[in-house]
Design a protein around this motif. Structure first.
Motif, PDB file in Angstrom:
ATOM      1  N   ALA A  22       0.846  -1.195   0.000  1.00 33.07           N
ATOM      2  CA  ALA A  22       0.000   0.000   0.000  1.00 33.07           C
ATOM      3  C   ALA A  22       0.876   1.237   0.000  1.00 33.07           C
ATOM      4  CB  ALA A  22      -0.909  -0.011   1.229  1.00 33.07           C
ATOM      5  N   PRO A  23       1.433   1.609  -1.141  1.00 33.77           N
ATOM      6  CA  PRO A  23       2.357   2.734  -1.192  1.00 33.77           C
ATOM      7  C   PRO A  23       1.703   4.044  -0.846  1.00 33.77           C
ATOM      8  CG  PRO A  23       1.696   2.065  -3.397  1.00 33.77           C
ATOM      9  CD  PRO A  23       1.164   1.031  -2.454  1.00 33.77           C
ATOM     10  N   VAL A  24       2.493   4.937  -0.245  1.00 32.00           N
ATOM     11  CA  VAL A  24       2.010   6.267   0.083  1.00 32.00           C
ATOM     12  C   VAL A  24       1.782   7.040  -1.208  1.00 32.00           C
ATOM     13  CG1 VAL A  24       2.583   8.434   1.220  1.00 32.00           C
ATOM     14  CG2 VAL A  24       3.264   6.264   2.249  1.00 32.00           C
ATOM     15  N   THR A  25       0.652   7.717  -1.295  1.00 30.63           N
ATOM     16  CA  THR A  25       0.387   8.564  -2.446  1.00 30.63           C
ATOM     17  C   THR A  25       0.498  10.009  -2.018  1.00 30.63           C
ATOM     18  OG1 THR A  25      -1.972   8.888  -2.094  1.00 30.63           O
ATOM     19  CG2 THR A  25      -1.312   6.849  -3.198  1.00 30.63           C
ATOM     20  N   GLY A  26       0.729  10.860  -2.986  1.00 31.71           N
ATOM     21  CA  GLY A  26       0.819  12.288  -2.684  1.00 31.71           C
ATOM     22  C   GLY A  26      -0.465  13.008  -2.969  1.00 31.71           C
ATOM     23  N   HIS A  27      -1.567  12.253  -3.025  1.00 23.91           N
ATOM     24  CA  HIS A  27      -2.841  12.849  -3.396  1.00 23.91           C
ATOM     25  C   HIS A  27      -3.843  12.744  -2.254  1.00 23.91           C
ATOM     26  CE1 HIS A  27      -0.898  11.780  -7.250  1.00 23.91           C
ATOM     27  NE2 HIS A  27      -1.447  12.917  -7.659  1.00 23.91           N
ATOM     28  N   ALA A  28      -3.439  13.164  -1.084  1.00 26.94           N
ATOM     29  CA  ALA A  28      -4.356  13.139   0.055  1.00 26.94           C
ATOM     30  C   ALA A  28      -5.533  14.057  -0.222  1.00 26.94           C
ATOM     31  CB  ALA A  28      -3.631  13.595   1.315  1.00 26.94           C
ATOM     32  N   GLN A  29      -6.697  13.648   0.268  1.00 32.64           N
ATOM     33  CA  GLN A  29      -7.895  14.465   0.072  1.00 32.64           C
ATOM     34  C   GLN A  29      -7.737  15.804   0.780  1.00 32.64           C
ATOM     35  OE1 GLN A  29     -11.057  12.041   1.566  1.00 32.64           O
ATOM     36  NE2 GLN A  29     -10.584  10.356   0.196  1.00 32.64           N
ATOM     37  N   GLN A 261      -9.654  -2.993   3.430  1.00 27.32           N
ATOM     38  CA  GLN A 261      -8.463  -2.308   2.930  1.00 27.32           C
ATOM     39  C   GLN A 261      -8.581  -2.002   1.443  1.00 27.32           C
ATOM     40  OE1 GLN A 261      -5.514  -5.198   4.175  1.00 27.32           O
ATOM     41  NE2 GLN A 261      -4.818  -3.867   5.826  1.00 27.32           N
ATOM     42  N   ASP A 262      -9.098  -2.961   0.695  1.00 29.82           N
ATOM     43  CA  ASP A 262      -9.267  -2.755  -0.738  1.00 29.82           C
ATOM     44  C   ASP A 262     -10.249  -1.624  -1.010  1.00 29.82           C
ATOM     45  OD1 ASP A 262      -8.770  -3.649  -3.509  1.00 29.82           O
ATOM     46  OD2 ASP A 262     -10.881  -4.212  -3.479  1.00 29.82           O
ATOM     47  N   TYR A 263     -11.313  -1.565  -0.201  1.00 30.54           N
ATOM     48  CA  TYR A 263     -12.303  -0.496  -0.367  1.00 30.54           C
ATOM     49  C   TYR A 263     -11.672   0.869  -0.096  1.00 30.54           C
ATOM     50  CZ  TYR A 263     -16.236   2.573   0.395  1.00 30.54           C
ATOM     51  OH  TYR A 263     -17.094   3.644   0.328  1.00 30.54           O
ATOM     52  N   ILE A 264     -10.917   0.975   0.980  1.00 30.65           N
ATOM     53  CA  ILE A 264     -10.276   2.257   1.317  1.00 30.65           C
ATOM     54  C   ILE A 264      -9.330   2.689   0.194  1.00 30.65           C
ATOM     55  CG2 ILE A 264      -8.656   3.376   2.902  1.00 30.65           C
ATOM     56  CD1 ILE A 264      -9.829   1.578   5.131  1.00 30.65           C
ATOM     57  N   GLU A 319      -2.730   6.026   7.217  1.00 28.40           N
ATOM     58  CA  GLU A 319      -1.519   6.846   7.227  1.00 28.40           C
ATOM     59  C   GLU A 319      -0.697   6.641   5.953  1.00 28.40           C
ATOM     60  OE1 GLU A 319       0.454   5.784  10.832  1.00 28.40           O
ATOM     61  OE2 GLU A 319      -0.956   6.892  12.119  1.00 28.40           O
ATOM     62  N   ALA A 320      -0.573   5.389   5.507  1.00 27.76           N
ATOM     63  CA  ALA A 320       0.239   5.089   4.339  1.00 27.76           C
ATOM     64  C   ALA A 320      -0.326   5.702   3.065  1.00 27.76           C
ATOM     65  CB  ALA A 320       0.375   3.581   4.171  1.00 27.76           C
ATOM     66  N   ASN A 326      -7.444  13.816   6.759  1.00 24.80           N
ATOM     67  CA  ASN A 326      -8.838  14.026   6.388  1.00 24.80           C
ATOM     68  C   ASN A 326      -9.691  12.787   6.663  1.00 24.80           C
ATOM     69  OD1 ASN A 326     -10.828  15.825   5.364  1.00 24.80           O
ATOM     70  ND2 ASN A 326     -10.903  14.626   3.486  1.00 24.80           N
ATOM     71  N   THR A 327      -9.320  12.060   7.686  1.00 23.85           N
ATOM     72  CA  THR A 327     -10.067  10.848   8.037  1.00 23.85           C
ATOM     73  C   THR A 327     -10.284  10.802   9.540  1.00 23.85           C
ATOM     74  OG1 THR A 327      -9.154   9.614   6.161  1.00 23.85           O
ATOM     75  CG2 THR A 327     -10.065   8.323   7.977  1.00 23.85           C
ATOM     76  N   ILE A 328     -11.486  10.436   9.932  1.00 22.07           N
ATOM     77  CA  ILE A 328     -11.826  10.227  11.339  1.00 22.07           C
ATOM     78  C   ILE A 328     -12.141   8.751  11.538  1.00 22.07           C
ATOM     79  CG2 ILE A 328     -13.496  10.720  13.178  1.00 22.07           C
ATOM     80  CD1 ILE A 328     -13.849  13.498  11.943  1.00 22.07           C
ATOM     81  N   ILE A 329     -11.472   8.141  12.501  1.00 13.44           N
ATOM     82  CA  ILE A 329     -11.739   6.749  12.853  1.00 13.44           C
ATOM     83  C   ILE A 329     -12.479   6.731  14.186  1.00 13.44           C
ATOM     84  CG2 ILE A 329     -10.737   4.511  13.419  1.00 13.44           C
ATOM     85  CD1 ILE A 329      -8.375   5.198  11.646  1.00 13.44           C
ATOM     86  N   ILE A 330     -13.608   6.059  14.196  1.00 10.52           N
ATOM     87  CA  ILE A 330     -14.404   5.897  15.416  1.00 10.52           C
ATOM     88  C   ILE A 330     -14.425   4.411  15.751  1.00 10.52           C
ATOM     89  CG2 ILE A 330     -16.649   6.249  16.509  1.00 10.52           C
ATOM     90  CD1 ILE A 330     -17.201   8.424  14.405  1.00 10.52           C
ATOM     91  N   PHE A 331     -14.126   4.082  16.990  1.00 10.63           N
ATOM     92  CA  PHE A 331     -14.130   2.686  17.425  1.00 10.63           C
ATOM     93  C   PHE A 331     -15.063   2.517  18.612  1.00 10.63           C
ATOM     94  CE2 PHE A 331     -12.855  -0.661  20.300  1.00 10.63           C
ATOM     95  CZ  PHE A 331     -12.741  -1.742  19.445  1.00 10.63           C
TER      96      PHE A 331
END
Length: 511
Positions: A22-29, A261-264, A319-320, A326-331
């Motif tokens: 899962a390489p890091v991309t430079g296109h964060a939302q 993971q594939d969906y994300i 993170e990767a 731009n992401t919120i994780i709720i557990f």
């Protein structure tokens, strides 16, 4: 030795392998007004099962990591002390006790979420999000109990607002033990049709009742987990056919993780909502081999280690992919803990002093706090970091809170039990609910420091699960600020408070 230490070499290798894939991309939302939301829902995880909440016999480093980077709520609740009603409340914004048919469902139940009303995923869809559910569903499928599992089964998750769904229909101890992608069972073969029945035996598969010698995990007496055997485990309900479709228990969790993971990864360029409904530590607990025996607390403890690792994999991926800003994780968890819930898996005999509910009384099925007070952690974009909140919140409030945050109005008369508390979820506001109705057969009310439980003729104790249910013929009142374990009923000393909270409950019932 720390229970996680034995896993570290393998986890390090797994993490390195995953990062390479899962390489890091430079296109964060960049649209911070529409943060991605990943809601991770554990199954039967207790308030005392997480080390960030005080667990000493069990370490959950990834959940601790999530809490350290966000906000940990200590007074967060499900609506109910069992799974189906809690999930109903989360999806609809309506207390499940208002609606008949929202109890724990069999695996062949019809869909109980209205398709013509607002729902949590519909709020996101209306705001331009892509939506998905991966994992346990347990809210019914189709329009009737009798259904053809060999064709499209609908309505289901897609009809209540999810663009994509990858689920198993009910829960792991109930047939059919299959994965479904959108409306179809995966792996179907024309000459091997599936049949499911909860009243009568179908097909020739052996049952746990008649052939206990075939079981690799023995069922507990009188729980009902002794019907069709799948993968050496007795289930609730009868199933025939679909042999290529049946999943292997040790692979369920990692399959759901892979799909999530594939969906994300596929949706990283646009805002998305992922409802990731884990199966741990619900029975039957059959973790992947790498986790077996690692906790020292039986398969239940091992399953919690697997759950924690899974959460860590999601955090690492976010993170990767450059999505952390731009992401919120709720557990959270769908209800409180239970040890023996149908299988002899070491949860009781290898408990080793572990307290799944922590200092709370009761657990799954109970109106005491152990039934509905659960871990609740929020981390990510815009969330207060490394903080703790004692604000009274409920999972049912996510619908109104997300609606408010995204500027999506709720139709009049819908989701009316949900309250807009987005500022509270982010840690910007210390105020939570004024009161909350708890549900476990009987009803209770929390308001301020007070907890009221209405009189009930129900059982006080469930022998099968060794759970104090909290039912009593007389009113109960507890001062949670002094007595979080609900040991001292002070109803006789404070009749005015009993009267006030009984009136609150009566008013809620009248709505």
């Amino acid at each position: 030795m720390n229970t996680s230490d034995t896993l570290k070499p393998w986890l390090k290798i797994a993490s390195i392998s995953f990062l390479l894939l899962a390489p890091v991309t430079g296109h964060a939302q960049q649209n911070t007004s529409k943060p991605n939301i990943i809601y991770i829902y554990a199954d039967d995880l207790g308030y005392g099962d997480v080390s960030a909440y005080g667990a000493g016999k069990l370490q959950t480093p990834n959940l601790d990591r999530l809490a350290a980077s966000g906000i940990r709520f200590t007074n967060a609740h499900t609506t109910s002390a069992t799974c189906t009603p809690s999930r109903y409340g989360l999806m609809t914004g309506i207390y499940p006790w208002r609606q008949q048919g929202t109890g724990v469902l069999p695996g062949d139940a019809k869909l109980i979420i209205p398709t013509d009303r607002i729902s949590l995923p519909k709020v996101f869809k209306q705001a331009g999000y892509h939506t998905a559910v991966v994992g346990k569903w347990h809210l019914g499928l189709g329009t009737q109990v009798k259904k053809d599992w060999n064709k499209d089964v609908k309505p289901g998750p897609n009809e209540v607002g999810f663009d994509y769904s990858f689920i198993f229909p009910a829960t792991a101890d109930r047939v059919p033990t299959v994965f479904m992608e959108n409306h179809r069972v995966l792996g179907l073969e024309e000459g091997d049709p599936i049949e499911v029945d909860y009243q009568h035996i179908v097909g020739n598969d052996p049952t746990g009742k008649e052939h206990p010698e075939l079981l690799k995990m023995q069922s507990s007496p009188e729980h009902g987990h002794n019907q069709t055997i799948v993968n050496g485990i007795g289930r609730i309900g009868y199933m025939s056919g679909g042999y290529r479709t049946r999943w292997v228990d040790e692979e369920v969790s990692t399959t759901f993780l892979s799909v999530a993971q594939d969906y994300i990864k596929k949706n990283k360029e646009n805002p998305f909502f992922l409802y990731f409904a884990l199966t741990e530590p619900h029975v039957p607990r059959m973790p992947a081999t790498i986790f077996k025996g690692k906790s020292g607390l039986g398969y239940r403890g091992d399953a919690i280690l697997q759950l924690d690792w899974t959460v860590g994999q999601i955090i690492d991926q976010v993170e990767a992919l450059g999505l952390a800003d731009n992401t919120i994780i709720i557990f959270s968890s769908d209800n409180g803990p239970v040890l023996d819930d149908g299988y002899q898996d070491g949860a009781v005999t290898q408990r080793n002093g572990h307290m799944p509910a922590g200092s709370l009384r009761g657990g799954k099925y109970s109106i005491f706090e152990g039934g509905t007070r659960v871990p609740f952690i929020v981390s990510g974009a815009g969330v207060a970091k490394g903080t703790t909140s004692d604000a009274l919140i409920c999972q049912i409030d996510l619908l109104a809170s997300i609606s408010n945050m995204l500027g999506q109005p709720i139709p009049k008369g819908e989701a009316f039990d949900s309250q807009a508390l987005w500022g509270t979820f982010l840690g910007k506001d210390k105020q939570g609910r004024s009161h909350l109705i708890e549900h476990a057969g009987s009803l209770g009310v929390i308001k301020g420091n007070w907890k009221y439980i209405e009189p009930s003729n129900g059982r006080a104790y469930a022998k099968l699960t060794d759970t104090e249910l909290g039912n009593a013929p007389n009113p109960q009142l507890y001062d949670l600020s002094k007595d979080i374990g609900e040991k001292n009923n002070v109803a006789a000393k404070h009749p005015e408070v009993v009267k006030e909270l009984a009136a609150v409950l009566a008013d809620e019932r009248s709505k």
